[in-house]
Design a protein around this motif. Structure first.
Motif: not given
Length: 123
Positions: A33-34, A52
């Motif tokens: 997710m990042g 993100t």
């Protein structure tokens, strides 16, 4: 004050004091997710600020240290005990001033503390 477990790294997470996590990839229960943009370890409100990228329109999210389930230094990954969707629904992080706002941090802690528990994945 931020002294409960949601704001502290779990003993079995693989995190060591003084360890810098900036640049590590953040992996939620359902995928990447990042990456860690920065971290706050100097207060009772320990947390990661996760960039993100395009995943959430280029915003950042604040994730309390207590959600870190594993730190893999070799792979440069941090695993967290929630899904990307749960992170997406968390209280919005807008400015660094919020990292010093006890009311905002209490709201973030309450949100994550009330998520359903989940088993840590073994990968």
């Amino acid at each position: 004050m931020g002294t409960d477990r949601i704001w502290s790294y779990a003993v079995d997470s693989g995190h060591t004091e003084g360890q810098r996590l900036a640049g590590f990839t953040v992996v939620a229960a359902d995928g990447t997710m990042g990456h860690v943009g920065r971290q706050a370890d100097g207060s009772g409100w320990r947390h990661l600020i996760v960039d993100t990228g395009v995943w959430l329109f280029g915003s950042s999210v604040l994730i309390p240290a207590g959600l870190v389930t594993a730190v893999d230094v070799k792979a440069q990954q941090v695993r967290v005990a929630c899904t990307a969707e749960e992170i997406k629904r968390a209280p919005r992080f807008k400015t660094d001033r919020e990292t010093l706002d006890p009311e905002y941090l209490a709201g973030v802690g309450d949100y994550y503390r009330n998520l359903p528990p989940r088993q840590a994945s073994a990968s």
